[in-house]
Motif scaffolding. Sequence first.
Motif, PDB file in Angstrom:
ATOM      1  N   ASP A 145       5.891  -4.542  -8.511  1.00  0.00           N
ATOM      2  CA  ASP A 145       7.050  -5.444  -8.412  1.00  0.00           C
ATOM      3  C   ASP A 145       7.102  -6.434  -9.564  1.00  0.00           C
ATOM      4  O   ASP A 145       8.128  -7.060  -9.815  1.00  0.00           O
ATOM      5  CB  ASP A 145       7.003  -6.207  -7.073  1.00  0.00           C
ATOM      6  CG  ASP A 145       5.719  -6.996  -6.913  1.00  0.00           C
ATOM      7  OD1 ASP A 145       5.753  -8.217  -7.088  1.00  0.00           O
ATOM      8  OD2 ASP A 145       4.665  -6.390  -6.625  1.00  0.00           O
ATOM      9  N   CYS A 176       2.060   1.265  -6.247  1.00  0.00           N
ATOM     10  CA  CYS A 176       2.367   0.501  -5.036  1.00  0.00           C
ATOM     11  C   CYS A 176       2.689  -0.955  -5.332  1.00  0.00           C
ATOM     12  O   CYS A 176       2.335  -1.485  -6.383  1.00  0.00           O
ATOM     13  CB  CYS A 176       1.196   0.555  -4.050  1.00  0.00           C
ATOM     14  SG  CYS A 176      -0.130  -0.595  -4.451  1.00  0.00           S
ATOM     15  N   THR A 180       6.842  -5.284  -1.892  1.00  0.00           N
ATOM     16  CA  THR A 180       8.049  -4.516  -1.524  1.00  0.00           C
ATOM     17  C   THR A 180       7.741  -3.331  -0.602  1.00  0.00           C
ATOM     18  O   THR A 180       8.659  -2.657  -0.153  1.00  0.00           O
ATOM     19  CB  THR A 180       8.739  -3.959  -2.782  1.00  0.00           C
ATOM     20  OG1 THR A 180       7.856  -2.980  -3.358  1.00  0.00           O
ATOM     21  CG2 THR A 180       9.045  -5.045  -3.799  1.00  0.00           C
ATOM     22  N   HIS A 182       6.542  -0.651  -1.617  1.00  0.00           N
ATOM     23  CA  HIS A 182       6.661   0.567  -2.412  1.00  0.00           C
ATOM     24  C   HIS A 182       5.312   1.309  -2.379  1.00  0.00           C
ATOM     25  O   HIS A 182       4.258   0.676  -2.502  1.00  0.00           O
ATOM     26  CB  HIS A 182       7.050   0.214  -3.850  1.00  0.00           C
ATOM     27  CG  HIS A 182       6.772   1.303  -4.827  1.00  0.00           C
ATOM     28  ND1 HIS A 182       7.554   2.433  -4.902  1.00  0.00           N
ATOM     29  CD2 HIS A 182       5.765   1.466  -5.720  1.00  0.00           C
ATOM     30  CE1 HIS A 182       7.042   3.241  -5.827  1.00  0.00           C
ATOM     31  NE2 HIS A 182       5.957   2.676  -6.333  1.00  0.00           N
TER      32      HIS A 182
END
Length: 201
Positions: A145, A176, A180, A182
């Motif tokens: 992020d 990752c 978020t 992700h």
Amino acid sequence: MKIKSALFDLSAPDLESCPKSPLPEFAFIGRSNVGKSSLINMLCERKDLAKVSVTPGKTKLINFFLINGTWMLVDLPGYGYAHVGRKDRDQFNKAVADYLEHRTNIIRVFVLIDSRLPPQKIDLEFISWLGNCSVAFALIFTKTDKLSAAQVSANIELFKQSMADEWEDLPEIFTCSSKTKHGRTDILNYVTRTLAETNRI
Ligand code: GTP
Ligand code: MG
């Protein structure tokens, strides 16, 4: 995989104190502050399961979490943190080294790498050492992020090039962000797949 339960099992200061259980283990390692504990909380969707800190060196013991009653997630102390007393540091490094070299429960080690940085000597050296431990590992690039997708890809590409000097086959690679979420699905699917493969043997 759905995480139905995530329970703290125990913290071990050394290999001898690790759980007696025969359950398969997925261990998370990487430089101090890379985001190991945050990722574990993100995967388990629990805010404070593993202790997170802005101060490097927060995780000092080998922490075991029982997931869905069937496998263990293991939060390891980070490497490369020089500000703890030398005696402590040697102790932690020895515990982690013993665990990685001798714990037969391990079915995968996730090595976490900070996606914001170009390849770091300390990570490459650790991976090189891990290669001699005969444990299978995958890489997870963290904190995506914090930079653009193009920057993340560029740093991963550089890392792969650095590894190619020593490794014929490159490991599985994930990205990752604990902020978020992700990467959550991909990493948990990989765990499911690896558990299924292990059970077939
Ligand atoms: P040690 O236990 O000290 O080795 O650190 P660790 O690798 O477990 O890192 P930890 O999860 O404690 O996170 C370290 C710092 O990075 C904390 O301030 C986290 O909030 C931050 N952090 C972790 N993951 C992310 C992420 O995905 N994105 C962002 N922006 N910050 C993160
Ligand atoms: Mg930690």
